[in-house]
Design a protein around this motif. Structure first.
Motif, PDB file in Angstrom:
ATOM      1  N   GLY A  24       0.812  -1.211   0.000  1.00  0.00           N
ATOM      2  CA  GLY A  24       0.000   0.000   0.000  1.00  0.00           C
ATOM      3  C   GLY A  24       0.844   1.259   0.000  1.00  0.00           C
ATOM      4  O   GLY A  24       0.528   2.243  -0.687  1.00  0.00           O
ATOM      5  N   GLN A  25       1.923   1.244   0.756  1.00  0.00           N
ATOM      6  CA  GLN A  25       2.802   2.414   0.829  1.00  0.00           C
ATOM      7  C   GLN A  25       3.433   2.706  -0.521  1.00  0.00           C
ATOM      8  O   GLN A  25       3.518   3.872  -0.933  1.00  0.00           O
ATOM      9  CB  GLN A  25       3.869   2.170   1.893  1.00  0.00           C
ATOM     10  N   MET A  26       3.857   1.673  -1.217  1.00  0.00           N
ATOM     11  CA  MET A  26       4.489   1.907  -2.516  1.00  0.00           C
ATOM     12  C   MET A  26       3.455   2.320  -3.567  1.00  0.00           C
ATOM     13  O   MET A  26       3.739   3.158  -4.430  1.00  0.00           O
ATOM     14  CB  MET A  26       5.267   0.675  -2.975  1.00  0.00           C
ATOM     15  N   MET A  27       2.227   1.781  -3.476  1.00  0.00           N
ATOM     16  CA  MET A  27       1.195   2.170  -4.438  1.00  0.00           C
ATOM     17  C   MET A  27       0.800   3.634  -4.252  1.00  0.00           C
ATOM     18  O   MET A  27       0.626   4.373  -5.221  1.00  0.00           O
ATOM     19  CB  MET A  27      -0.037   1.277  -4.288  1.00  0.00           C
ATOM     20  N   PHE A  28       0.648   4.054  -2.996  1.00  0.00           N
ATOM     21  CA  PHE A  28       0.274   5.453  -2.744  1.00  0.00           C
ATOM     22  C   PHE A  28       1.395   6.386  -3.173  1.00  0.00           C
ATOM     23  O   PHE A  28       1.137   7.450  -3.755  1.00  0.00           O
ATOM     24  CB  PHE A  28      -0.033   5.644  -1.258  1.00  0.00           C
ATOM     25  N   MET A  56      10.987  13.691  -7.601  1.00  0.00           N
ATOM     26  CA  MET A  56       9.984  12.646  -7.449  1.00  0.00           C
ATOM     27  C   MET A  56      10.398  11.607  -6.415  1.00  0.00           C
ATOM     28  O   MET A  56       9.560  11.046  -5.707  1.00  0.00           O
ATOM     29  CB  MET A  56       9.734  11.963  -8.790  1.00  0.00           C
ATOM     30  N   LEU A  57      11.705  11.355  -6.312  1.00  0.00           N
ATOM     31  CA  LEU A  57      12.193  10.417  -5.301  1.00  0.00           C
ATOM     32  C   LEU A  57      11.918  10.947  -3.903  1.00  0.00           C
ATOM     33  O   LEU A  57      11.486  10.194  -3.016  1.00  0.00           O
ATOM     34  CB  LEU A  57      13.693  10.177  -5.497  1.00  0.00           C
ATOM     35  N   PHE A 123      10.772  12.897 -15.469  1.00  0.00           N
ATOM     36  CA  PHE A 123      10.718  12.474 -14.073  1.00  0.00           C
ATOM     37  C   PHE A 123      11.037  10.991 -13.901  1.00  0.00           C
ATOM     38  O   PHE A 123      10.938  10.476 -12.795  1.00  0.00           O
ATOM     39  CB  PHE A 123       9.335  12.769 -13.489  1.00  0.00           C
ATOM     40  N   GLN A 124      11.400  10.334 -14.971  1.00  0.00           N
ATOM     41  CA  GLN A 124      11.715   8.907 -14.875  1.00  0.00           C
ATOM     42  C   GLN A 124      13.140   8.695 -14.388  1.00  0.00           C
ATOM     43  O   GLN A 124      14.051   9.437 -14.759  1.00  0.00           O
ATOM     44  CB  GLN A 124      11.529   8.245 -16.245  1.00  0.00           C
ATOM     45  N   LEU A 125      13.319   7.650 -13.592  1.00  0.00           N
ATOM     46  CA  LEU A 125      14.632   7.333 -13.017  1.00  0.00           C
ATOM     47  C   LEU A 125      15.425   6.507 -14.033  1.00  0.00           C
ATOM     48  O   LEU A 125      15.634   5.303 -13.868  1.00  0.00           O
ATOM     49  CB  LEU A 125      14.455   6.566 -11.711  1.00  0.00           C
ATOM     50  N   VAL A 126      15.865   7.171 -15.088  1.00  0.00           N
ATOM     51  CA  VAL A 126      16.545   6.497 -16.197  1.00  0.00           C
ATOM     52  C   VAL A 126      17.801   7.283 -16.561  1.00  0.00           C
ATOM     53  O   VAL A 126      17.746   8.508 -16.735  1.00  0.00           O
ATOM     54  CB  VAL A 126      15.625   6.369 -17.425  1.00  0.00           C
ATOM     55  N   ALA A 127      18.919   6.599 -16.666  1.00  0.00           N
ATOM     56  CA  ALA A 127      20.163   7.232 -17.092  1.00  0.00           C
ATOM     57  C   ALA A 127      20.206   7.298 -18.612  1.00  0.00           C
ATOM     58  O   ALA A 127      19.820   6.331 -19.285  1.00  0.00           O
ATOM     59  CB  ALA A 127      21.367   6.467 -16.556  1.00  0.00           C
ATOM     60  N   ALA A 196       8.800   2.184  -4.859  1.00  0.00           N
ATOM     61  CA  ALA A 196       7.788   2.603  -5.835  1.00  0.00           C
ATOM     62  C   ALA A 196       8.417   3.415  -6.958  1.00  0.00           C
ATOM     63  O   ALA A 196       8.097   3.222  -8.139  1.00  0.00           O
ATOM     64  CB  ALA A 196       6.706   3.421  -5.130  1.00  0.00           C
ATOM     65  N   MET A 197       9.302   4.315  -6.604  1.00  0.00           N
ATOM     66  CA  MET A 197       9.957   5.158  -7.612  1.00  0.00           C
ATOM     67  C   MET A 197      10.741   4.303  -8.595  1.00  0.00           C
ATOM     68  O   MET A 197      10.705   4.512  -9.814  1.00  0.00           O
ATOM     69  CB  MET A 197      10.877   6.152  -6.907  1.00  0.00           C
ATOM     70  N   VAL A 198      11.454   3.313  -8.081  1.00  0.00           N
ATOM     71  CA  VAL A 198      12.235   2.425  -8.929  1.00  0.00           C
ATOM     72  C   VAL A 198      11.330   1.567  -9.805  1.00  0.00           C
ATOM     73  O   VAL A 198      11.552   1.420 -11.018  1.00  0.00           O
ATOM     74  CB  VAL A 198      13.147   1.536  -8.058  1.00  0.00           C
TER      75      VAL A 198
END
Length: 296
Positions: A24-28, A56-57, A123-127, A196-198
């Protein structure tokens, strides 16, 4: 991803708090990342390279910590069972996220969806030219070393472990048990936010996967609990355990076997680890009793 989930569970469990609310924490956290990033992107603001994912992180960590703190406050001040409240909160968040995504972030309102719209690319965590695996790996290593250092070399880590071992004795020693449990749970929720961010921005599909075909919580959060227990809450031991569990999770596609078979193998591993811990506890208790009787 699985390793971060195991780290999230283990840190809370060190203080005697069972954080089963990781899904739930990661979904929220993922929902808030989607809402806020979409709102910023719609205004036409273009952030400097790298600032968007960092922002965003931070947001994901903050909202994960908030949801986890709710469960902890109910436990500490109202004596509500943390497992029950976390499970109920998981389902409340699941259906709320699904409704919000369906109404406002559905890529095709004319049909039942399987995922949300994509999180904006800035906002994506992508190099660049590498993908999301390298930032994910760096974050995982930093978190492992950070949590290990906190538990091993800081006063706060000593207090967390002491409260988990015996909260009554810790209270008599002058520790603020309530504050320690609440802060530990908040950190655990923050780690779920990192997860969640990852998961939602560094993967192949930068979106929140949802479906109306069946009701199911994200398995990554639940697998993280199993990894933490198998690793016996040791941050360094989480690394090989998460690696092995990840192999079983992802190898079914390459080996062309049923995913159910890999899940069966994982279940047997978890069962074997649990039986080993139980057996070790029984043997240790027997040896201590025998030693006590000899001295007596």
């Amino acid at each position: 991803i699985l390793g971060i989930g195991g780290l999230s569970f283990s840190f809370a469990f060190k203080a005697g708090v069972f954080n089963i609310g990781i899904p739930g924490q990661m979904m929220f956290s993922g929902l808030m990342v989607l809402i806020i990033s979409k709102a910023i992107n719609d205004t036409g603001v273009m952030l400097p390279t790298g600032l968007g994912p960092i922002l965003m992180l931070i947001i994901a960590i903050a909202f994960g910590a908030i949801i986890a703190t709710i469960t902890s406050l109910l436990k500490v001040y109202l004596k509500v069972n943390d497992v029950v409240s976390a499970i109920l909160l998981n389902w409340i968040i699941l259906f709320s996220v699904r409704l919000i995504v369906y109404k406002f972030y559905n890529p095709d309102p004319n049909q039942v969806f399987s995922q949300s719209i994509d999180i904006p690319s800035q906002f994506q965590l992508v190099a660049p030219n590498i993908g999301g695996w390298l930032p994910t790996l760096i974050i995982f290593i930093v978190l492992i070393l950070g949590i290990f250092a906190i538990c091993k070399y800081t006063t706060y880590g000593h207090k967390v472990i002491a409260v988990g071992a015996n909260s009554d004795a810790s209270a008599f020693a002058g520790y603020n048990v309530r504050a320690i449990k609440i802060s530990t749970m908040a950190i655990s929720g923050g780690l779920a936010g990192v997860m969640a961010m990852v998961l939602y921005t560094a993967g192949q599909s930068p979106s929140i996967p949802l479906t109306f075909e069946y009701d199911a919580l994200p398995t990554q959060g639940l697998n993280g609990i199993a990894i933490g227990l198998i690793a016996m809450n040791n941050p360094l031991a989480i690394v090989p355990v998460a690696f092995i569990m990840g192999l079983f999770t992802s190898s079914s596609v390459f080996l062309q076997i049923s995913p159910a078979f890999s899940q069966l193998i994982m279940g047997l591993i978890i069962l074997g680890a649990a039986m080993f811990v139980i057996l070790l506890t029984i043997i240790l208790d027997y040896e201590l009793r025998k030693l006590f009787m000899v001295h007596k």
